[in-house]
Scaffold this motif. Structure first.
Motif, PDB file in Angstrom:
ATOM      1  N   GLN A 140       0.825  -1.211   0.000  1.00  0.00           N
ATOM      2  CA  GLN A 140       0.000   0.000   0.000  1.00  0.00           C
ATOM      3  C   GLN A 140       0.859   1.261   0.000  1.00  0.00           C
ATOM      4  N   GLU A 141       1.888   1.271   0.845  1.00  0.00           N
ATOM      5  CA  GLU A 141       2.798   2.424   0.908  1.00  0.00           C
ATOM      6  C   GLU A 141       3.572   2.573  -0.395  1.00  0.00           C
ATOM      7  N   MET A 142       3.975   1.456  -0.944  1.00  0.00           N
ATOM      8  CA  MET A 142       4.729   1.483  -2.198  1.00  0.00           C
ATOM      9  C   MET A 142       3.890   2.069  -3.326  1.00  0.00           C
ATOM     10  N   HIS A 143       2.608   1.731  -3.355  1.00  0.00           N
ATOM     11  CA  HIS A 143       1.720   2.255  -4.388  1.00  0.00           C
ATOM     12  C   HIS A 143       1.643   3.779  -4.331  1.00  0.00           C
ATOM     13  N   LYS A 144       1.437   4.320  -3.146  1.00  0.00           N
ATOM     14  CA  LYS A 144       1.311   5.774  -2.993  1.00  0.00           C
ATOM     15  C   LYS A 144       2.607   6.478  -3.394  1.00  0.00           C
ATOM     16  N   MET A 145       3.732   5.937  -2.907  1.00  0.00           N
ATOM     17  CA  MET A 145       5.007   6.578  -3.176  1.00  0.00           C
ATOM     18  C   MET A 145       5.366   6.517  -4.655  1.00  0.00           C
ATOM     19  N   CYS A 146       5.172   5.359  -5.279  1.00  0.00           N
ATOM     20  CA  CYS A 146       5.518   5.209  -6.686  1.00  0.00           C
ATOM     21  C   CYS A 146       4.650   6.088  -7.573  1.00  0.00           C
ATOM     22  N   SER A 147       3.377   6.201  -7.232  1.00  0.00           N
ATOM     23  CA  SER A 147       2.480   7.052  -8.020  1.00  0.00           C
ATOM     24  C   SER A 147       2.951   8.500  -8.003  1.00  0.00           C
ATOM     25  N   PHE A 148       3.404   8.961  -6.840  1.00  0.00           N
ATOM     26  CA  PHE A 148       3.916  10.327  -6.720  1.00  0.00           C
ATOM     27  C   PHE A 148       5.267  10.464  -7.423  1.00  0.00           C
ATOM     28  N   ASP A 149       6.095   9.427  -7.297  1.00  0.00           N
ATOM     29  CA  ASP A 149       7.426   9.484  -7.914  1.00  0.00           C
ATOM     30  C   ASP A 149       7.329   9.524  -9.430  1.00  0.00           C
ATOM     31  N   LEU A 150       6.344   8.872  -9.993  1.00  0.00           N
ATOM     32  CA  LEU A 150       6.165   8.905 -11.441  1.00  0.00           C
ATOM     33  C   LEU A 150       5.922  10.334 -11.924  1.00  0.00           C
ATOM     34  N   GLN A 151       5.203  11.119 -11.129  1.00  0.00           N
ATOM     35  CA  GLN A 151       4.976  12.524 -11.480  1.00  0.00           C
ATOM     36  C   GLN A 151       6.291  13.304 -11.459  1.00  0.00           C
ATOM     37  N   LEU A 152       7.130  13.011 -10.459  1.00  0.00           N
ATOM     38  CA  LEU A 152       8.426  13.697 -10.353  1.00  0.00           C
ATOM     39  C   LEU A 152       9.327  13.328 -11.521  1.00  0.00           C
ATOM     40  N   VAL A 153       9.321  12.060 -11.894  1.00  0.00           N
ATOM     41  CA  VAL A 153      10.140  11.610 -13.024  1.00  0.00           C
ATOM     42  C   VAL A 153       9.708  12.323 -14.298  1.00  0.00           C
ATOM     43  N   SER A 154       8.392  12.404 -14.501  1.00  0.00           N
ATOM     44  CA  SER A 154       7.873  13.068 -15.695  1.00  0.00           C
ATOM     45  C   SER A 154       8.241  14.551 -15.725  1.00  0.00           C
ATOM     46  N   GLN A 155       8.108  15.211 -14.581  1.00  0.00           N
ATOM     47  CA  GLN A 155       8.338  16.650 -14.511  1.00  0.00           C
ATOM     48  C   GLN A 155       9.813  17.021 -14.620  1.00  0.00           C
ATOM     49  N   HIS A 156      10.668  16.251 -13.970  1.00  0.00           N
ATOM     50  CA  HIS A 156      12.068  16.663 -13.861  1.00  0.00           C
ATOM     51  C   HIS A 156      13.035  15.895 -14.754  1.00  0.00           C
ATOM     52  N   PHE A 157      12.628  14.732 -15.262  1.00  0.00           N
ATOM     53  CA  PHE A 157      13.594  13.945 -16.039  1.00  0.00           C
ATOM     54  C   PHE A 157      13.111  13.632 -17.447  1.00  0.00           C
ATOM     55  N   THR A 158      11.918  13.079 -17.567  1.00  0.00           N
ATOM     56  CA  THR A 158      11.400  12.797 -18.909  1.00  0.00           C
ATOM     57  C   THR A 158      11.367  14.076 -19.742  1.00  0.00           C
ATOM     58  N   SER A 159      11.050  15.175 -19.106  1.00  0.00           N
ATOM     59  CA  SER A 159      10.913  16.455 -19.812  1.00  0.00           C
ATOM     60  C   SER A 159      12.209  16.914 -20.474  1.00  0.00           C
ATOM     61  N   ILE A 160      13.370  16.603 -19.885  1.00  0.00           N
ATOM     62  CA  ILE A 160      14.634  17.038 -20.489  1.00  0.00           C
ATOM     63  C   ILE A 160      14.860  16.307 -21.802  1.00  0.00           C
ATOM     64  N   PHE A 161      14.541  15.021 -21.846  1.00  0.00           N
ATOM     65  CA  PHE A 161      14.691  14.267 -23.097  1.00  0.00           C
ATOM     66  C   PHE A 161      13.731  14.799 -24.154  1.00  0.00           C
TER      67      PHE A 161
END
Length: 329
Positions: free
Chosen positions: A113-134
């Motif tokens: 349950q904790e992993m689900h919440k954290m990963c869902s939020f982390d995916l947003q961070l990856v998209s905003q800060h890393f995927t966007s540079i590519f």
């Protein structure tokens, strides 16, 4: 150690120091002294960087020799792609630190349950800060950038997780918490359920896939132990992929061009900093990890299917939603 060995050890250490400083390209200051450190009878690490650098020049080390090896075989006006990607990854790490309050956090074993919440939020961070540079570095239509981003997310998160866990016996998450792959029964338990056999049943079904995933990606990552630059190269290869469903011919052409640039920068990096043997073998060793990522991706597809068949989809990895986006294209 004999005097000859001591001399060569010191020389090799100084040569490595000189290469690093030239590669960094930053001005050196003598803040710790008046610019007159004495080399004789001093431990080299106690010298200030500026004086040590000047001593290297005095004994014949040449900046031109280092720079010639650093020169990337591409158009001179191109800025290093890896430098830009590295800055983006550092921003992602800072965003994670702030979002997950990792400062002072004591890592603990977590449940799904904790992993689900954290990963869902982390995916947003990856998209905003890393995927966007590519996406910003890829001169294609916005629709094609979205396609590349969708195919990038899941394999990157797998790669990133294994890279983050390379020095650990556990699978480490962005906030520092972890899962013991040898004890997934505890991971699948739900405190709100009185019947622990439900979580145990899920664990028994998925345990072979966890083990296979660990062998396929985590153990290979530990063997290769890529540096940050090598990890970022793998990330770039994953984003600038080709043969994706919905990918245009123009997009494939651009991706191949950018992959070629990254490959050239990787070759230059290994020529300069890999001293344990043939640098081309190291390049092959690093790139081989992409195959491990693809195998892990196939394992995730199998787990997703099992979640539907045995009706425990709510306990499967939250990355499955992203898998569905690309699988349905």
């Amino acid at each position: 150690m004999c005097g000859c060995c001591s001399f060569w050890s010191a020389f090799i250490a100084c040569a490595a120091f000189f290469r690093r400083k030239v590669a960094a390209g930053k001005p050196l200051s003598s803040s710790r002294c008046s610019g007159s450190c004495k080399l004789e009878n001093q431990v080299l690490r106690r010298l200030c960087a500026k004086c040590r650098y000047e001593k290297c020049v005095q004994v014949g080390m040449r900046t031109s020799a280092v720079l010639s090896r650093l020169a990337v075989k591409s158009e001179p006006e191109f800025e290093s792609l890896l430098d830009q990607i590295k800055l983006a990854y550092e921003r992602l790490q800072m965003a994670r630190k702030e979002a997950f309050h990792t400062e002072g956090h004591i890592p603990k074993m977590i449940k799904y349950q904790e992993m689900h919440k954290m990963c869902s939020f982390d995916l947003q961070l990856v998209s905003q800060h890393f995927t966007s540079i590519f996406q910003s570095l890829t001169p294609i239509s916005e629709a094609q950038k979205v396609t590349l981003g969708e195919y990038f997310t899941v394999p990157f998160v797998l790669l990133d997780g294994s890279y983050r866990s390379v020095e650990s016996d556990y699978i480490v998450f962005p906030n520092g918490d972890y899962v013991d792959a040898q004890n997934i029964d505890a991971f699948y338990q739900n405190p709100d359920e009185k019947d622990e056999s439900i979580g145990s049943s899920v664990a028994s079904i998925l345990e072979p896939y966890w083990r296979l995933h660990h062998q396929t990606l985590w153990e290979q990552m530990k063997k290769v132990k890529p540096s940050l630059i090598e990890f970022l190269v793998l990330s770039a290869f994953i984003f600038w992929d080709f043969g994706l469903q919905g990918q245009s011919e123009e997009c494939i052409k651009v991706c191949n061009q950018l992959r070629a640039r990254v490959n050239a920068e990787l070759s230059t990096y290994e020529k300069t900093f890999y001293t344990a043997g043939d640098y081309s073998l190291r390049v092959a060793e690093v790139v081989y990890l992409l195959q491990s990522v693809q195998k892990s991706l196939a394992i995730m597809h199998s787990c997703k299917t099992l979640g539907y068949v045995f009706d425990f989809r709510d306990r499967t990895c939250p990355l499955n939603d992203n898998l569905e986006k690309t699988h349905s294209k």
